[in-house]
Design a protein around this motif. Structure first.
Motif, mmCIF file in Angstrom:
data_model
loop_
_atom_site.group_PDB
_atom_site.id
_atom_site.type_symbol
_atom_site.label_atom_id
_atom_site.label_comp_id
_atom_site.label_asym_id
_atom_site.label_seq_id
_atom_site.Cartn_x
_atom_site.Cartn_y
_atom_site.Cartn_z
ATOM 1 N N PHE A 91 -8.589 -15.858 -9.302
ATOM 2 C CA PHE A 91 -7.653 -16.704 -10.311
ATOM 3 C C PHE A 91 -7.947 -18.111 -10.110
ATOM 4 C CE2 PHE A 91 -6.044 -12.671 -11.172
ATOM 5 C CZ PHE A 91 -4.667 -12.447 -12.088
ATOM 6 N N LEU A 92 -8.219 -18.562 -11.281
ATOM 7 C CA LEU A 92 -8.284 -20.212 -11.441
ATOM 8 C C LEU A 92 -6.909 -20.840 -11.676
ATOM 9 C CD1 LEU A 92 -11.393 -20.276 -13.455
ATOM 10 C CD2 LEU A 92 -11.432 -20.257 -10.935
ATOM 11 N N ARG A 93 -6.013 -20.030 -12.260
ATOM 12 C CA ARG A 93 -4.534 -20.567 -12.457
ATOM 13 C C ARG A 93 -3.953 -19.368 -12.671
ATOM 14 N NH1 ARG A 93 -2.512 -20.815 -17.258
ATOM 15 N NH2 ARG A 93 -4.506 -20.840 -18.373
ATOM 16 N N GLY A 94 -2.644 -19.489 -11.929
ATOM 17 C CA GLY A 94 -1.733 -18.212 -12.319
ATOM 18 C C GLY A 94 -1.739 -17.254 -11.237
ATOM 19 N N GLY A 95 -1.250 -16.150 -11.412
ATOM 20 C CA GLY A 95 -1.387 -15.192 -10.298
ATOM 21 C C GLY A 95 -0.961 -13.776 -10.740
ATOM 22 N N ASN A 96 -1.030 -12.810 -10.203
ATOM 23 C CA ASN A 96 -0.820 -11.129 -10.368
ATOM 24 C C ASN A 96 -0.423 -10.393 -9.151
ATOM 25 O OD1 ASN A 96 -1.023 -9.028 -12.225
ATOM 26 N ND2 ASN A 96 -3.203 -8.741 -11.673
ATOM 27 N N ILE A 97 0.707 -9.900 -9.311
ATOM 28 C CA ILE A 97 1.148 -8.881 -8.203
ATOM 29 C C ILE A 97 0.821 -7.432 -8.506
ATOM 30 C CG2 ILE A 97 3.483 -7.919 -6.981
ATOM 31 C CD1 ILE A 97 4.803 -10.432 -8.096
ATOM 32 N N VAL A 98 -0.109 -6.956 -7.628
ATOM 33 C CA VAL A 98 -0.868 -5.823 -7.837
ATOM 34 C C VAL A 98 -0.279 -4.431 -6.907
ATOM 35 C CG1 VAL A 98 -3.043 -4.629 -7.907
ATOM 36 C CG2 VAL A 98 -2.697 -6.965 -8.639
ATOM 37 N N CYS A 99 -0.427 -3.389 -7.456
ATOM 38 C CA CYS A 99 -0.196 -2.249 -6.630
ATOM 39 C C CYS A 99 -1.369 -1.227 -7.169
ATOM 40 C CB CYS A 99 1.104 -1.534 -7.068
ATOM 41 S SG CYS A 99 1.099 0.084 -5.863
ATOM 42 N N CYS A 100 -2.372 -1.296 -6.279
ATOM 43 C CA CYS A 100 -3.527 -0.338 -6.758
ATOM 44 C C CYS A 100 -3.821 0.733 -6.031
ATOM 45 C CB CYS A 100 -4.955 -1.407 -6.689
ATOM 46 S SG CYS A 100 -6.318 -0.683 -7.174
ATOM 47 N N GLY A 101 -3.618 1.928 -6.327
ATOM 48 C CA GLY A 101 -3.198 3.009 -5.369
ATOM 49 C C GLY A 101 -2.224 2.757 -4.297
ATOM 50 N N ASP A 102 -2.088 2.884 -3.218
ATOM 51 C CA ASP A 102 -1.413 2.652 -2.176
ATOM 52 C C ASP A 102 -1.329 1.192 -1.521
ATOM 53 O OD1 ASP A 102 -3.442 3.048 -0.648
ATOM 54 O OD2 ASP A 102 -2.547 4.665 0.452
ATOM 55 N N ASN A 116 -9.675 -1.900 -8.185
ATOM 56 C CA ASN A 116 -10.205 -0.808 -8.147
ATOM 57 C C ASN A 116 -9.797 0.072 -9.187
ATOM 58 O OD1 ASN A 116 -11.783 1.748 -7.582
ATOM 59 N ND2 ASN A 116 -12.188 1.030 -5.454
ATOM 60 N N LEU A 117 -10.509 0.335 -10.333
ATOM 61 C CA LEU A 117 -10.112 1.146 -11.374
ATOM 62 C C LEU A 117 -10.082 2.839 -11.333
ATOM 63 C CD1 LEU A 117 -11.065 -1.046 -14.561
ATOM 64 C CD2 LEU A 117 -9.102 -1.077 -13.355
ATOM 65 N N GLY A 118 -10.509 2.978 -10.025
ATOM 66 C CA GLY A 118 -10.695 4.440 -9.420
ATOM 67 C C GLY A 118 -9.162 4.898 -9.259
ATOM 68 N N TYR A 119 -8.249 3.998 -9.051
ATOM 69 C CA TYR A 119 -6.843 4.361 -8.747
ATOM 70 C C TYR A 119 -5.857 3.821 -9.642
ATOM 71 C CZ TYR A 119 -8.889 4.442 -3.861
ATOM 72 O OH TYR A 119 -9.646 4.554 -2.899
ATOM 73 N N VAL A 150 -12.838 -0.374 -2.091
ATOM 74 C CA VAL A 150 -11.988 -1.383 -1.695
ATOM 75 C C VAL A 150 -11.074 -1.993 -2.859
ATOM 76 C CG1 VAL A 150 -13.686 -3.089 -2.891
ATOM 77 C CG2 VAL A 150 -12.337 -3.872 -0.894
ATOM 78 N N ARG A 151 -9.946 -2.510 -2.272
ATOM 79 C CA ARG A 151 -8.879 -3.004 -3.048
ATOM 80 C C ARG A 151 -8.150 -4.045 -2.430
ATOM 81 N NH1 ARG A 151 -5.782 2.541 -2.493
ATOM 82 N NH2 ARG A 151 -7.265 2.765 -0.741
ATOM 83 N N GLY A 152 -7.706 -5.154 -3.244
ATOM 84 C CA GLY A 152 -7.125 -6.164 -2.396
ATOM 85 C C GLY A 152 -8.262 -7.365 -2.053
#
Length: 189
Positions: A91-102, A116-119, A150-152
């Motif tokens: 991210f160059l600007r802004g942000g994102n709160i993510v839940c990817c799997g657990d 990871n789009l596997g989750y 990998v995630r995060g």
């Protein structure tokens, strides 16, 4: 193999910002269903932009977008099972709160993160500017097997490795705009 790198650019179109939003939403639909947090017909935010460069088996996507919720639930994963990739994002600007799997994490400017789009994945973003490397799962299996699950955060936050890869992705964007097609394999590697 002469000429520039293969690329696609989202244009404003004849109907302006609202049309640009719906084109952008369609372009990312293999990855996510996106739901705007502000009606694009009433938003004062600039319309989304998107430039995608093909680097062999990988893609570099340079995009800006207004606040969104990104969803990739079980139904979306089944419908778009050919887009089971790893997204490496800065991210160059802004942000994102993510839940990817657990795994839950917050993407912030300058950090290097894996989605990871596997989750099943949910993200809630601010207005943002993001660089994304799209790494297909078969490529991961042969070239970077350690990244398959990998995630995060990919690296220690604010560490040298993270800063180097973030800087490399910014340089990659700059070079991709004028690079020759024959440069793609070296740029991807």
């Amino acid at each position: 193999m002469r000429g520039r790198l293969p690329s696609a650019r989202l244009g404003l179109g004849v109907n302006g910002a609202e049309e640009a939003f719906w084109q952008w939403r369609a372009a990312i639909s293999p990855y996510f269903d996106s739901v705007p947090l502000v009606d694009p017909r009433r938003s004062a935010a600039p319309p989304p932009t998107c430039v995608q460069y093909t680097l062999g088996d990988t893609l570099l996507i340079d995009t800006t977008f207004p606040r969104q919720v990104f969803l990739r639930d079980a139904r979306w994963r089944r419908q778009h099972d050919d887009a089971d990739h790893l997204l490496v994002q800065v991210f160059l600007r802004g942000g994102n709160i993510v839940c990817c799997g657990d795994t839950e994490y917050i993407e912030r400017p300058g950090g290097v993160f894996a989605v990871n789009l596997g989750y099943e994945t949910t993200g809630v973003s601010t207005d943002a500017e993001v660089l994304t490397l799209v790494l297909p799962r078969p490529w991961l299996a042969s070239a970077a097997e350690g990244l398959v699950d990998v995630r995060g955060h990919l690296f220690t936050p604010d560490g040298s490795a993270e800063r180097l890869l973030a800087d490399y992705m910014v340089s990659l964007r700059r070079e991709a705009a004028t690079a020759r097609r024959e440069s793609a394999p070296a740029m991807a590697e």
